[in-house]
Design a protein around this motif. Structure first.
Motif, short mmCIF file in Angstrom:
data_model
loop_
_atom_site.label_atom_id
_atom_site.label_comp_id
_atom_site.label_asym_id
_atom_site.label_seq_id
_atom_site.Cartn_x
_atom_site.Cartn_y
_atom_site.Cartn_z
N ALA A 1 20.81 -20.23 28.97
CA ALA A 1 21.13 -21.62 29.26
C ALA A 1 22.36 -21.72 30.14
CB ALA A 1 21.35 -22.37 27.95
N LEU A 2 22.63 -20.69 30.94
CA LEU A 2 23.80 -20.70 31.81
C LEU A 2 23.39 -21.03 33.25
CD1 LEU A 2 25.60 -17.44 30.63
CD2 LEU A 2 26.31 -19.78 30.15
N ALA A 3 24.30 -21.65 33.97
CA ALA A 3 24.07 -21.93 35.40
C ALA A 3 24.04 -20.61 36.16
CB ALA A 3 25.19 -22.82 35.93
N PRO A 4 23.36 -20.57 37.32
CA PRO A 4 23.27 -19.31 38.08
C PRO A 4 24.63 -18.68 38.38
CG PRO A 4 21.75 -20.93 38.97
CD PRO A 4 22.56 -21.63 37.91
N ASN A 5 25.63 -19.49 38.73
CA ASN A 5 26.96 -18.93 39.00
C ASN A 5 27.55 -18.30 37.75
OD1 ASN A 5 27.06 -19.52 41.69
ND2 ASN A 5 28.19 -21.43 41.44
N SER A 6 27.32 -18.93 36.60
CA SER A 6 27.83 -18.38 35.35
C SER A 6 27.13 -17.07 35.00
CB SER A 6 27.64 -19.38 34.20
OG SER A 6 28.40 -20.53 34.43
N VAL A 7 25.84 -16.98 35.29
CA VAL A 7 25.10 -15.74 35.05
C VAL A 7 25.68 -14.62 35.89
CG1 VAL A 7 22.86 -14.59 35.32
CG2 VAL A 7 22.97 -16.88 34.33
N ARG A 8 25.93 -14.91 37.18
CA ARG A 8 26.52 -13.89 38.06
C ARG A 8 27.90 -13.48 37.56
NH1 ARG A 8 23.74 -16.79 41.80
NH2 ARG A 8 25.45 -18.19 42.31
N GLN A 9 28.66 -14.45 37.10
CA GLN A 9 30.00 -14.16 36.59
C GLN A 9 29.92 -13.25 35.36
OE1 GLN A 9 32.26 -17.52 35.05
NE2 GLN A 9 34.12 -16.68 35.98
N ARG A 10 28.98 -13.52 34.46
CA ARG A 10 28.83 -12.70 33.25
C ARG A 10 28.35 -11.29 33.62
NH1 ARG A 10 30.36 -17.38 32.37
NH2 ARG A 10 30.69 -18.17 30.29
N GLU A 11 27.46 -11.18 34.62
CA GLU A 11 27.02 -9.86 35.07
C GLU A 11 28.18 -9.06 35.64
OE1 GLU A 11 23.90 -10.96 37.78
OE2 GLU A 11 22.37 -10.98 36.20
N ASN A 12 29.03 -9.72 36.44
CA ASN A 12 30.22 -9.05 36.97
C ASN A 12 31.16 -8.64 35.86
OD1 ASN A 12 29.44 -9.16 39.65
ND2 ASN A 12 30.46 -11.11 40.03
N THR A 13 31.30 -9.48 34.87
CA THR A 13 32.14 -9.19 33.70
C THR A 13 31.66 -7.91 33.02
OG1 THR A 13 32.77 -11.47 33.30
CG2 THR A 13 32.70 -10.05 31.40
N LEU A 14 30.37 -7.81 32.82
CA LEU A 14 29.80 -6.60 32.21
C LEU A 14 30.10 -5.37 33.05
CD1 LEU A 14 26.36 -7.92 30.96
CD2 LEU A 14 28.07 -6.76 29.56
N ARG A 15 29.80 -5.48 34.35
CA ARG A 15 29.96 -4.34 35.26
C ARG A 15 31.42 -3.92 35.43
NH1 ARG A 15 30.94 -4.64 40.38
NH2 ARG A 15 30.33 -6.81 40.54
#
Length: 190
Positions: A1-15
């Protein structure tokens, strides 16, 4: 339920942050002490630079552990437990800005002079930003009804984001900023 920008931010956070620290550690083995070590390592490294970004990093790990808890893989959420044990620390993560990221008074005067000569119509906006500390989106969303020149105040109630959408300020709270004397005296700002 996250916005696309938030998804990218979370992926970067993981990486960038979570995988290098936790690596292939089984999610069932992450403990409160691991979260504490991760937090201390991030603070010591100065990465991420923003306390808010570090909150997002911890929030991402908390969501992962919340999912594991819902699947009954872990008895409790190590991030939530760490936060409750740590207690509330308002402002503890705020670090001063490095000097090279702050304009000196001479640099600011030069910037304002350049703006006044190269883009005179942008000068009042630049002066407003410089003297109030408002974000660009907040200044652009300002209405004349928000400004009280007699009292020397402006009410910040909304912001325009990078996609041109009108919404609340970043903090989600309106606030009042004081107008400087030089801004009040600027004829183009009226």
């Amino acid at each position: 339920a996250l916005a696309p920008n938030s998804v990218r931010q979370r992926e970067n956070t993981l990486r960038l942050y979570l995988l290098p620290f936790f690596g292939s550690l089984d999610v069932r083995k992450i403990r409160v002490a691991d979260v504490g070590r991760f937090f201390e390592e991030r603070i010591e490294a100065g990465q991420p630079r923003s306390p808010r970004t570090l909150e997002i990093v911890l929030g991402t790990l908390r969501r992962i552990l919340l999912h594991a808890q819902a699947q009954e893989l872990v008895p409790s959420n190590a991030v939530a437990d760490w936060k409750s044990l740590r207690g509330r620390r308002r402002g503890a993560g705020i670090r001063p800005l490095p000097r090279e990221r702050v304009l000196s008074s001479a640099d600011l005067a030069s910037l304002l002079a350049s703006t006044r000569s190269a883009a005179p119509s942008a000068y009042p906006l630049m002066l407003f930003l410089a003297d109030t500390g408002c974000r660009i989106g907040e200044a652009v969303a300002l209405r004349w009804s928000d400004v009280d020149p007699g009292a020397g105040l402006a009410r910040i109630e909304r912001s325009i984001d990078h996609l041109g959408r009108l919404g609340p300020p970043k903090t989600r709270r309106s606030r009042v900023v004081e107008l400087s004397a030089r801004l009040a005296d600027e004829p183009d700002a009226r």
